[in-house]
Design an enzyme around this catalytic site. Structure first.
Site: not given
Lengths: 147, 142
Positions: B124, B34, B42, B40, B15, B80-81
């Site tokens: 997170e 951020c 998580h 980047h 994100h 996801d991903h």
């Protein structure tokens, strides 16, 4: 109000099987947990007691006393046992995390002599746990030293 | 007996925290690292708590197979991903902070038909987490 939590671990085996279901339905509903030989978990139990610290001792409930209650009521009863067959309180119930947590609540609640039992959290695995709050009346006032 | 059943799930996503309502410099000041334009990622952990009567026949509040399948289709598969800002419609306008991710996941899972959704907690990183339990009855969100 202060919340005191103590953690214990116990290891036990169980299986899920409802005699009212057919063999096929048992397998469909319970999957791997229906293996007739049973299987086991390392359960982690967190017991939270809520109350006001005693002005004389600074304690909600003496941890030694809570430790002894947990040893006597839970560890001695459930550790290294096959829950379906060796724990009478679970007789006739499927020993899911929900039902075990409810039984643990019923065993501990009357034994807590200072403050009151606020929550029982039972981990079956690190990714699956149940919180039990008894009758849900967790906001009742502490009895100022003993019940 | 009041019982909550909780289950933990994982997804990994990227994100970027950037608000269209703030200028470039303000975005950098507010969001720091951020705000990196390339984004980047998580490894998120989602803890889902549901409640309801324990079915006498099964001993369960909800069958974990049903809950797992619902969380998979509503959250894990879409998140996801992925790059959340671009690939989840709700985050095209809404900054994908973990607060907003938590609320979005709660809204998606509140449609679970077999138990009542009590709470969603999103980690997170191992050092920070956010919880959302919906709005109190009668309150309006936004």
């Amino acid at each position: 109000m202060v919340y005191l939590t103590r953690k214990i671990e116990f290891s036990a085996s169980h299986l899920y099987h409802n005699p009212a279901f057919s063999a096929e339905e048992n397998r469909r509903v319970f999957g791997k947990c229906n293996n007739p030989h049973g299987h086991g978990h390392n359960y982690v139990l967190e017991v939270t007691v809520a109350g006001e610290p005693d002005p004389a001792t600074g304690m909600v409930l003496d941890l030694k006393e809570l430790k002894e209650i947990l040893q006597r009521e839970i560890t001695d009863r459930m550790d290294h046992r096959f829950l379906n067959y060796e724990v009478p309180e679970l007789a006739g119930q499927i020993p899911t995390c929900e039902n075990i947590a409810a039984v643990i609540w019923q065993l501990l609640e009357p034994k807590i002599t200072r403050g009151h039992l606020n929550r029982v959290r039972l981990y079956e695995t690190p990714d699956l746990f149940v919180d039990c709050y008894g009758d849900g009346n967790g906001a009742r006032a502490p009895a100022g030293g003993g019940r | 007996m009041k019982l909550h059943l909780s289950r933990r799930y994982r997804f990994s996503a990227s994100h970027r925290l950037h608000s269209a309502q703030l200028g470039e410099e303000e975005n950098r000041r507010v969001y720091g690292k951020c705000n990196n334009p390339y984004g980047h990622g998580h490894n998120y952990v989602v803890e889902v708590a549901v409640s309801g009567p324990v079915d006498q026949e099964t001993g369960m509040i909800a069958n974990l197979g049903d809950l797992d399948a619902f969380v998979e289709s509503e959250v894990i598969e879409p998140f996801d991903h992925k790059y959340l800002n671009e690939e989840i419609n709700e985050f095209r306008e809404n900054v994908p902070t973990t607060e907003n991710i938590c609320i979005e996941i709660f809204n998606r899972l509140s449609r679970f038909p077999r138990a009542r959704l009590e709470r969603v907690r999103v980690e997170e990183t191992g050092l920070n987490s956010f919880e959302y339990a919906g709005e109190p009855a009668g309150a309006t969100h936004e």
